[in-house]
Scaffold this motif. Structure first.
Motif, PDB file in Angstrom:
ATOM      1  N   PRO A 197     -42.733 -25.863   7.599  1.00 32.10           N
ATOM      2  CA  PRO A 197     -41.565 -24.977   7.578  1.00 32.10           C
ATOM      3  C   PRO A 197     -41.758 -23.808   6.621  1.00 32.10           C
ATOM      4  N   TYR A 198     -41.013 -22.742   6.862  1.00 33.02           N
ATOM      5  CA  TYR A 198     -41.101 -21.565   6.007  1.00 33.02           C
ATOM      6  C   TYR A 198     -40.655 -21.860   4.578  1.00 33.02           C
ATOM      7  N   ASP A 199     -39.741 -22.814   4.415  1.00 34.35           N
ATOM      8  CA  ASP A 199     -39.264 -23.114   3.073  1.00 34.35           C
ATOM      9  C   ASP A 199     -40.066 -24.217   2.387  1.00 34.35           C
ATOM     10  N   ALA A 200     -41.181 -24.651   2.979  1.00 32.42           N
ATOM     11  CA  ALA A 200     -42.008 -25.696   2.373  1.00 32.42           C
ATOM     12  C   ALA A 200     -42.774 -25.132   1.185  1.00 32.42           C
ATOM     13  N   ASP A 201     -43.096 -26.018   0.247  1.00 35.63           N
ATOM     14  CA  ASP A 201     -43.915 -25.634  -0.905  1.00 35.63           C
ATOM     15  C   ASP A 201     -45.373 -25.598  -0.442  1.00 35.63           C
ATOM     16  N   LEU A 202     -45.907 -24.399  -0.279  1.00 31.94           N
ATOM     17  CA  LEU A 202     -47.255 -24.255   0.277  1.00 31.94           C
ATOM     18  C   LEU A 202     -48.321 -24.822  -0.653  1.00 31.94           C
ATOM     19  N   ASP A 203     -48.101 -24.757  -1.951  1.00 32.56           N
ATOM     20  CA  ASP A 203     -49.071 -25.318  -2.885  1.00 32.56           C
ATOM     21  C   ASP A 203     -49.174 -26.836  -2.724  1.00 32.56           C
ATOM     22  N   VAL A 204     -48.018 -27.481  -2.557  1.00 36.67           N
ATOM     23  CA  VAL A 204     -48.007 -28.932  -2.356  1.00 36.67           C
ATOM     24  C   VAL A 204     -48.666 -29.282  -1.030  1.00 36.67           C
ATOM     25  N   ALA A 205     -48.342 -28.516   0.011  1.00 39.51           N
ATOM     26  CA  ALA A 205     -48.927 -28.782   1.327  1.00 39.51           C
ATOM     27  C   ALA A 205     -50.435 -28.586   1.313  1.00 39.51           C
ATOM     28  N   GLU A 206     -50.904 -27.522   0.637  1.00 41.33           N
ATOM     29  CA  GLU A 206     -52.343 -27.266   0.555  1.00 41.33           C
ATOM     30  C   GLU A 206     -53.056 -28.378  -0.213  1.00 41.33           C
ATOM     31  N   ALA A 207     -52.469 -28.819  -1.318  1.00 46.21           N
ATOM     32  CA  ALA A 207     -53.079 -29.899  -2.094  1.00 46.21           C
ATOM     33  C   ALA A 207     -53.152 -31.180  -1.282  1.00 46.21           C
ATOM     34  N   ALA A 208     -52.104 -31.457  -0.479  1.00 45.71           N
ATOM     35  CA  ALA A 208     -52.107 -32.658   0.357  1.00 45.71           C
ATOM     36  C   ALA A 208     -53.206 -32.583   1.410  1.00 45.71           C
ATOM     37  N   MET A 209     -53.395 -31.421   2.006  1.00 42.76           N
ATOM     38  CA  MET A 209     -54.446 -31.276   3.013  1.00 42.76           C
ATOM     39  C   MET A 209     -55.829 -31.427   2.386  1.00 42.76           C
ATOM     40  N   MET A 210     -56.008 -30.926   1.187  1.00 41.08           N
ATOM     41  CA  MET A 210     -57.285 -31.096   0.496  1.00 41.08           C
ATOM     42  C   MET A 210     -57.549 -32.567   0.190  1.00 41.08           C
ATOM     43  N   ASP A 211     -56.484 -33.300  -0.189  1.00 41.51           N
ATOM     44  CA  ASP A 211     -56.636 -34.741  -0.433  1.00 41.51           C
ATOM     45  C   ASP A 211     -57.014 -35.463   0.863  1.00 41.51           C
ATOM     46  N   GLY A 212     -56.419 -35.042   1.970  1.00 41.45           N
ATOM     47  CA  GLY A 212     -56.764 -35.649   3.258  1.00 41.45           C
ATOM     48  C   GLY A 212     -58.217 -35.422   3.618  1.00 41.45           C
ATOM     49  N   ALA A 213     -58.721 -34.209   3.348  1.00 40.42           N
ATOM     50  CA  ALA A 213     -60.121 -33.907   3.641  1.00 40.42           C
ATOM     51  C   ALA A 213     -61.056 -34.734   2.765  1.00 40.42           C
ATOM     52  N   ALA A 214     -60.684 -34.917   1.505  1.00 37.84           N
ATOM     53  CA  ALA A 214     -61.527 -35.691   0.588  1.00 37.84           C
ATOM     54  C   ALA A 214     -61.640 -37.149   1.005  1.00 37.84           C
ATOM     55  N   ALA A 215     -60.672 -37.628   1.788  1.00 41.24           N
ATOM     56  CA  ALA A 215     -60.683 -39.026   2.209  1.00 41.24           C
ATOM     57  C   ALA A 215     -61.582 -39.271   3.422  1.00 41.24           C
ATOM     58  N   VAL A 216     -62.110 -38.211   4.031  1.00 42.64           N
ATOM     59  CA  VAL A 216     -62.996 -38.347   5.193  1.00 42.64           C
ATOM     60  C   VAL A 216     -64.436 -38.397   4.704  1.00 42.64           C
ATOM     61  N   GLU A 217     -65.136 -39.442   5.042  1.00 46.25           N
ATOM     62  CA  GLU A 217     -66.474 -39.691   4.488  1.00 46.25           C
ATOM     63  C   GLU A 217     -67.472 -38.609   4.884  1.00 46.25           C
ATOM     64  N   ASP A 218     -67.389 -38.081   6.098  1.00 49.27           N
ATOM     65  CA  ASP A 218     -68.390 -37.134   6.593  1.00 49.27           C
ATOM     66  C   ASP A 218     -68.190 -35.712   6.070  1.00 49.27           C
ATOM     67  N   VAL A 219     -67.089 -35.439   5.402  1.00 52.35           N
ATOM     68  CA  VAL A 219     -66.826 -34.097   4.863  1.00 52.35           C
ATOM     69  C   VAL A 219     -67.548 -33.950   3.531  1.00 52.35           C
ATOM     70  N   VAL A 220     -68.308 -32.852   3.375  1.00 53.39           N
ATOM     71  CA  VAL A 220     -69.070 -32.640   2.142  1.00 53.39           C
ATOM     72  C   VAL A 220     -68.221 -31.895   1.120  1.00 53.39           C
ATOM     73  N   GLU A 221     -68.596 -32.037  -0.144  1.00 56.75           N
ATOM     74  CA  GLU A 221     -67.866 -31.377  -1.224  1.00 56.75           C
ATOM     75  C   GLU A 221     -68.332 -29.946  -1.446  1.00 56.75           C
ATOM     76  N   SER A 222     -69.564 -29.643  -1.056  1.00 54.12           N
ATOM     77  CA  SER A 222     -70.086 -28.292  -1.233  1.00 54.12           C
ATOM     78  C   SER A 222     -70.768 -27.838   0.058  1.00 54.12           C
ATOM     79  N   PRO A 223     -70.303 -26.741   0.663  1.00 54.65           N
ATOM     80  CA  PRO A 223     -69.179 -25.893   0.271  1.00 54.65           C
ATOM     81  C   PRO A 223     -67.853 -26.659   0.320  1.00 54.65           C
TER      82      PRO A 223
END
Length: 276
Positions: A180-206
């Motif tokens: 939503p437009y009124d969502a906290d984008l910083d919180v949403a972005e941090a949550a998506m980054m946490d989701g990516a970190a939980a996937v084994e095949d995703v690398v940290e660099s880049p």
């Protein structure tokens, strides 16, 4: 035919056949393996070149066997007459056809291309694509993700743009979600980054990256991640896992993912009545 003449013809035919078989055996079982070992020593990961060497040496062995048979049979004068040789070659090319000859030449270019190898996943001309299994004289065999074997003319691969997205060892994929437009984008972005970190095949660099953009009813957040040493069948599995992890992370953070579209309607309604 007298018995002596029949025996002489049979003996000559046997000699011719033995000489042809011996010539081919030397090419197929001595020269081809030796060249293959040399190619493997210099190009241990290029199975395309190794297979091509075996195929072309065996084809050359057939040609040599035919020449040896002609010489053994006593018809060497035919090879000495250049006019006959040229005429025979012209007839062979004409019968085979320009398309077949073009496929053979294209096959040589594919073998020489370092970016096109057996075992690579490729797509071309809008096709779904698949894994290269064999590069032959006339065509290339490709195994699709549906386990179908597709035979592609070499000219089609040599004259079109061929995509090989997994040739560099790393592959980037993405997953997009609306908030939503009124969502906290910083919180949403941090949550998506946490989701990516939980996937084994995703690398940290880049590192993963989130890009925000405006949409009609929401802010679109697109998460880009890099994966290492993946093949085409793995991409769908990783994308599915990434989608699940991001969804769970957004729910845990209290972010409403993909909100329902909202429309504001305006206008007026006029009612009329008629006398009975």
């Amino acid at each position: 035919m007298p018995v002596e003449g029949f025996e002489d013809a049979a003996w000559r035919a046997g000699q011719t056949l033995a000489a042809a078989v011996a010539a081919y055996a030397v090419a197929a079982w001595a020269v081809a393996p030796a060249l293959s070992r040399a190619v493997v020593a210099r190009n241990p990961r290029n199975r395309t070149l190794v297979n091509a060497v075996r195929t072309y040496v065996r084809a050359l062995g057939v040609a040599v066997a035919v020449v040896v048979a002609i010489l053994t049979a006593g018809y060497g004068y035919v090879l000495g007459d250049s006019a006959i040789v040229v005429a025979a070659a012209t007839l062979a090319i004409g019968v085979a056809g320009q398309e077949v000859f073009g496929n053979v030449v294209s096959g040589l270019f594919l073998v020489a291309d370092r970016n096109f190898n057996v075992g690579n996943w490729v797509s071309w001309g809008g096709e779904t694509g698949g894994v290269v299994e064999v590069v032959g004289f006339r065509s290339t065999r490709v195994r699709t993700t549906a386990n179908e074997l597709v035979t592609v003319p070499n000219t089609e691969l040599a004259t079109q743009a061929v995509h090989n997205p997994y040739a560099r060892g790393r592959y980037r994929t993405s997953v997009a979600v609306g908030v939503p437009y009124d969502a906290d984008l910083d919180v949403a972005e941090a949550a998506m980054m946490d989701g990516a970190a939980a996937v084994e095949d995703v690398v940290e660099s880049p590192p993963p990256e989130v890009v925000a953009s405006f949409a009609d009813d929401a802010i679109t957040l697109e998460l880009y991640v890099w994966m290492r040493d993946v093949k085409h069948p793995d991409i769908r599995r990783v994308q599915s896992s990434l989608t699940r992890r991001v969804r769970d992370a957004l729910v845990a953070a209290g972010v409403d993912a993909s909100p329902a579209a909202q429309r504001e309607l305006s206008g007026h309604l006029t009612l009329g009545f008629e006398d009975a």
